[in-house]
Design an enzyme around this catalytic site. Structure first.
Site, mmCIF file in Angstrom:
data_model
loop_
_atom_site.group_PDB
_atom_site.id
_atom_site.type_symbol
_atom_site.label_atom_id
_atom_site.label_comp_id
_atom_site.label_asym_id
_atom_site.label_seq_id
_atom_site.Cartn_x
_atom_site.Cartn_y
_atom_site.Cartn_z
ATOM 1 N N LYS A 175 -5.413 -10.028 -6.533
ATOM 2 C CA LYS A 175 -6.576 -10.068 -5.641
ATOM 3 C C LYS A 175 -7.641 -9.054 -6.095
ATOM 4 O O LYS A 175 -7.294 -7.936 -6.451
ATOM 5 C CB LYS A 175 -6.084 -9.707 -4.235
ATOM 6 C CG LYS A 175 -7.117 -9.771 -3.143
ATOM 7 C CD LYS A 175 -6.524 -9.355 -1.808
ATOM 8 C CE LYS A 175 -6.725 -7.871 -1.559
ATOM 9 N NZ LYS A 175 -6.872 -7.498 -0.142
ATOM 10 N N LYS A 221 0.823 -1.217 0.000
ATOM 11 C CA LYS A 221 0.000 0.000 0.000
ATOM 12 C C LYS A 221 0.853 1.261 0.000
ATOM 13 O O LYS A 221 0.502 2.235 -0.652
ATOM 14 C CB LYS A 221 -0.967 0.003 1.190
ATOM 15 C CG LYS A 221 -2.103 -0.979 0.984
ATOM 16 C CD LYS A 221 -3.281 -0.693 1.883
ATOM 17 C CE LYS A 221 -4.395 -1.685 1.559
ATOM 18 N NZ LYS A 221 -5.551 -1.529 2.420
ATOM 19 N N LYS A 239 -10.774 -3.421 -3.290
ATOM 20 C CA LYS A 239 -11.470 -2.131 -3.351
ATOM 21 C C LYS A 239 -10.544 -1.055 -3.898
ATOM 22 O O LYS A 239 -10.946 -0.221 -4.677
ATOM 23 C CB LYS A 239 -11.883 -1.676 -1.946
ATOM 24 C CG LYS A 239 -12.945 -2.496 -1.302
ATOM 25 C CD LYS A 239 -13.341 -1.823 0.019
ATOM 26 C CE LYS A 239 -13.593 -2.845 1.090
ATOM 27 N NZ LYS A 239 -12.571 -2.924 2.119
HETATM 28 N N1 AQP Z 1 -10.162 -10.871 -3.092
HETATM 29 C C1 AQP Z 1 -10.445 -11.378 -1.904
HETATM 30 N N2 AQP Z 1 -10.669 -12.711 -1.747
HETATM 31 C C2 AQP Z 1 -10.961 -13.230 -0.521
HETATM 32 N N3 AQP Z 1 -11.071 -12.475 0.600
HETATM 33 C C3 AQP Z 1 -10.865 -11.142 0.484
HETATM 34 N N4 AQP Z 1 -10.891 -10.133 1.377
HETATM 35 C C4 AQP Z 1 -10.602 -8.970 0.750
HETATM 36 N N5 AQP Z 1 -10.387 -9.199 -0.559
HETATM 37 C C5 AQP Z 1 -10.538 -10.535 -0.756
HETATM 38 C C6 AQP Z 1 -11.212 -10.269 2.792
HETATM 39 O O1 AQP Z 1 -12.251 -9.359 3.103
HETATM 40 C C7 AQP Z 1 -12.102 -8.956 4.462
HETATM 41 C C8 AQP Z 1 -12.279 -7.487 4.604
HETATM 42 O O2 AQP Z 1 -11.281 -6.804 3.904
HETATM 43 P P1 AQP Z 1 -10.978 -5.299 4.253
HETATM 44 O O3 AQP Z 1 -12.042 -4.439 3.717
HETATM 45 O O4 AQP Z 1 -10.742 -5.151 5.685
HETATM 46 O O5 AQP Z 1 -9.642 -4.967 3.558
HETATM 47 P P2 AQP Z 1 -8.815 -5.667 2.499
HETATM 48 O O6 AQP Z 1 -8.450 -7.045 2.832
HETATM 49 O O7 AQP Z 1 -7.666 -4.772 2.312
HETATM 50 O O8 AQP Z 1 -9.836 -5.684 1.274
HETATM 51 P P3 AQP Z 1 -9.648 -4.946 -0.062
HETATM 52 O O9 AQP Z 1 -10.846 -4.995 -0.887
HETATM 53 O O10 AQP Z 1 -8.424 -5.406 -0.746
HETATM 54 O O11 AQP Z 1 -9.491 -3.441 0.414
HETATM 55 P P4 AQP Z 1 -8.324 -2.480 0.116
HETATM 56 O O12 AQP Z 1 -8.246 -2.398 -1.351
HETATM 57 O O13 AQP Z 1 -8.789 -1.204 0.772
HETATM 58 O O14 AQP Z 1 -7.090 -3.041 0.712
HETATM 59 C C9 AQP Z 1 -10.742 -9.470 4.938
HETATM 60 O O15 AQP Z 1 -10.947 -10.613 5.741
HETATM 61 C C10 AQP Z 1 -10.048 -9.851 3.667
HETATM 62 O O16 AQP Z 1 -9.132 -10.909 3.861
#
Ligand code: AQP
Length: 334
Positions: free
Chosen positions: A197, A114, A200
């Site tokens: 992955k 990040k 968001k």
């Molecule tokens: N692609 C994915 N496949 C499986 N699990 C996923 N998670 C996120 N993306 C995937 C799981 O969703 C939960 C919540 O995630 P988060 O919002 O706390 O942050 P994150 O993991 O950082 O999700 P994003 O979408 O990738 O957000 P950004 O882009 O802001 O970093 C977690 O349990 C995560 O494992």
């Protein structure tokens, strides 16, 4: 005997959860409210570690909570709350920050990814300490299990290390949590870049399927998902990552084993397969979107539900934190 404790958190960093959040996390939250004492948290303190706007954060926190209830969390069985409503999260994070080595924190790959994405010079110290706040979230509730996607494995290891270190130094205080990761859906990938992955913050609009999206765009995105030059619907991570991701999605959403899906689409090419994947995504998301919209239409009631959750969470967090304050040597306040 008390039921096992489950804790997990999800960030209010977008106007909708996506399919990866849903399959990797939210669906496990719903399943795990059975037979467990479950705590689920909209982690707004985590959301301010990157650039954001206060109004958007307020809106997204309600949208996140509404989606959790709409996806099936029952406020009678699960404690659903907003992280900033329970002050102990920040307080325990500080204590754990003081137990974490700089090198240990610097090894976290999510921070590296990040900070590289946002520009290293502008990355906040909050982003650097994010995994330690996450450890505090989990340890406050003495969680036995933490449902997450594969991207959170390293943070869970740090959480266990910090719990062990604290217990060793100050006496048995924290339960050691284990990650609950469902292999088949641990990493749902981007539809346009099927080795990355679904995320968001880094997926392009065409690569991400949002839970609150309308059927039209959802169908279009699945039909345009990157596959390969072949025609066979077969799971093969190495050579067919796009098709394999779609097979995983369909299998998870329908409960049909992948070999059965491979047999069903043998000789049919990708068109019929993608059409069915699109339909099952629309069928899954439509009722969640409709329930979310209903919940968001009555903010007073939604805020009341979150206040009930916060009161329950505070009671547990306060008990853990009272022990921690005593163990680390802080004077009683009165
Ligand atoms: N692609 C994915 N496949 C499986 N699990 C996923 N998670 C996120 N993306 C995937 C799981 O969703 C939960 C919540 O995630 P988060 O919002 O706390 O942050 P994150 O993991 O950082 O999700 P994003 O979408 O990738 O957000 P950004 O882009 O802001 O970093 C977690 O349990 C995560 O494992």
């Amino acid at each position: 005997m008390a039921s096992p404790r489950v804790f997990s958190g999800i960030q209010p960093t977008a106007d909708s959860f996506h399919l990866g959040n849903y399959l990797g996390a939210v669906r496990q939250y719903v399943a795990m409210q059975e037979g467990n004492d479950a705590f689920y948290c909209v982690v707004d303190l985590h959301a301010i570690t990157v650039d954001y706007r206060p109004e958007a954060l307020r809106r997204r926190s309600r949208i996140a909570a509404a989606q959790l209830f709409a996806a099936g969390l029952d406020p009678e069985r699960s404690t659903v709350f907003v992280q900033s409503h329970v002050r102990e999260h920040s307080e325990l994070a500080w204590v754990l920050i003081c137990l974490t080595g700089m090198g240990e924190a610097a090894r976290m790959t999510q921070f590296k990814d990040k900070s590289a994405r946002y520009g290293e010079a502008s990355a906040s110290v909050g982003l650097f300490t994010y995994p330690i706040l996450q450890a505090a979230d989990i340890l406050l509730y003495q969680a036995d299990a933490v449902p997450v996607g594969a991207d959170q494995k390293q943070h869970l290891e740090l959480t266990r290390d910090l719990a062990q270190r604290f217990n060793h130094r100050f006496g048995e205080t924290f339960t050691l949590p284990r990650p609950h990761i469902v292999k088949e859906v641990e990493k749902i990938t981007d539809l346009q870049d099927p080795t990355a992955k679904m995320s968001k913050s880094s997926s392009s609009p065409g690569g991400i399927l949002d839970v609150l999206e309308q059927p039209g765009p959802l169908r279009k995105k699945v039909m345009r998902a990157v596959t390969d030059t072949g025609t066979e619907v077969l799971a093969d991570d190495e050579n067919k990552p796009g098709v394999t991701n779609l097979l995983r999605i369909q299998s998870a959403l329908t409960g049909t084993p992948i070999p059965e899906l491979e047999a069903r689409y043998a000789g049919q090419g990708y068109g019929a397969f993608k059409k069915d994947v699109a339909e099952v995504v629309v069928e899954t998301f439509t009722p969640i979107r409709e329930r979310t919209e209903k919940l968001l239409a009555d903010e007073t009631e939604l805020d009341r539900m979150l206040a009930v959750g916060a009161a329950r969470a505070r009671a547990v967090a306060a008990e853990t934190m009272a022990t921690v304050r005593d163990r680390v040597g802080f004077l009683p306040a009165s």
